[in-house]
Design a protein around this motif. Sequence first.
Motif, mmCIF file in Angstrom:
data_model
loop_
_atom_site.group_PDB
_atom_site.id
_atom_site.type_symbol
_atom_site.label_atom_id
_atom_site.label_comp_id
_atom_site.label_asym_id
_atom_site.label_seq_id
_atom_site.Cartn_x
_atom_site.Cartn_y
_atom_site.Cartn_z
ATOM 1 N N ILE A 88 -2.727 7.443 3.108
ATOM 2 C CA ILE A 88 -1.804 6.916 4.118
ATOM 3 C C ILE A 88 -1.646 5.408 3.940
ATOM 4 O O ILE A 88 -0.523 4.889 3.937
ATOM 5 C CB ILE A 88 -2.270 7.282 5.539
ATOM 6 C CG1 ILE A 88 -2.097 8.788 5.777
ATOM 7 C CG2 ILE A 88 -1.523 6.464 6.590
ATOM 8 C CD1 ILE A 88 -2.701 9.294 7.064
ATOM 9 N N ALA A 89 -2.763 4.699 3.777
ATOM 10 C CA ALA A 89 -2.700 3.246 3.572
ATOM 11 C C ALA A 89 -1.918 2.914 2.300
ATOM 12 O O ALA A 89 -1.079 2.006 2.295
ATOM 13 C CB ALA A 89 -4.105 2.653 3.513
ATOM 14 N N GLY A 90 -2.183 3.652 1.236
ATOM 15 C CA GLY A 90 -1.443 3.442 -0.008
ATOM 16 C C GLY A 90 0.035 3.734 0.151
ATOM 17 O O GLY A 90 0.889 3.014 -0.373
ATOM 18 N N GLY A 91 0.357 4.789 0.904
ATOM 19 C CA GLY A 91 1.745 5.130 1.168
ATOM 20 C C GLY A 91 2.459 4.030 1.938
ATOM 21 O O GLY A 91 3.584 3.654 1.605
ATOM 22 N N VAL A 92 1.799 3.513 2.969
ATOM 23 C CA VAL A 92 2.390 2.438 3.772
ATOM 24 C C VAL A 92 2.629 1.202 2.906
ATOM 25 O O VAL A 92 3.730 0.624 2.913
ATOM 26 C CB VAL A 92 1.495 2.086 4.985
ATOM 27 C CG1 VAL A 92 1.948 0.795 5.644
ATOM 28 C CG2 VAL A 92 1.487 3.223 5.996
#
Length: 131
Positions: A7-11
């Motif tokens: 999720i952090a990487g996606g954001v």
Amino acid sequence: MIRLLRIAGGVLAGYALMVVLITLVQESWLGGVSWSSSSLPVLTLAGLLTFLSAAVGGFAAAWISGSGGRVCALVMSGLVVVETTALALTGRSSGPLWFDLLALTSLIVGILLGAELLRGIQTRQSASTAS
């Protein structure tokens, strides 16, 4: 833990992609878009392409995150609100407040639409695989 990292990487990736695309559109392709100096057709084209840039960023964030696409879209939307607020409060935005709010709304809708587009594609693929 892996899910949170995705999720952090996606954001991060989705937001960075959106910023790069918006910069290409507004600064490179359209020669520097400004409320005070750009024509209505240029502002309209910039608005449309900026919206599409947000949708691509939201789609990419959702794709990278896997199952956390909506979370990514909400976090990215929150970041857009923070950034727009900071620009308005520091006087770094050149347009009237309504123009900045319209741009903010367009970015949020684009991000959410991009994430939901991926979700729709994945739902259709799952349904066709199950049949």
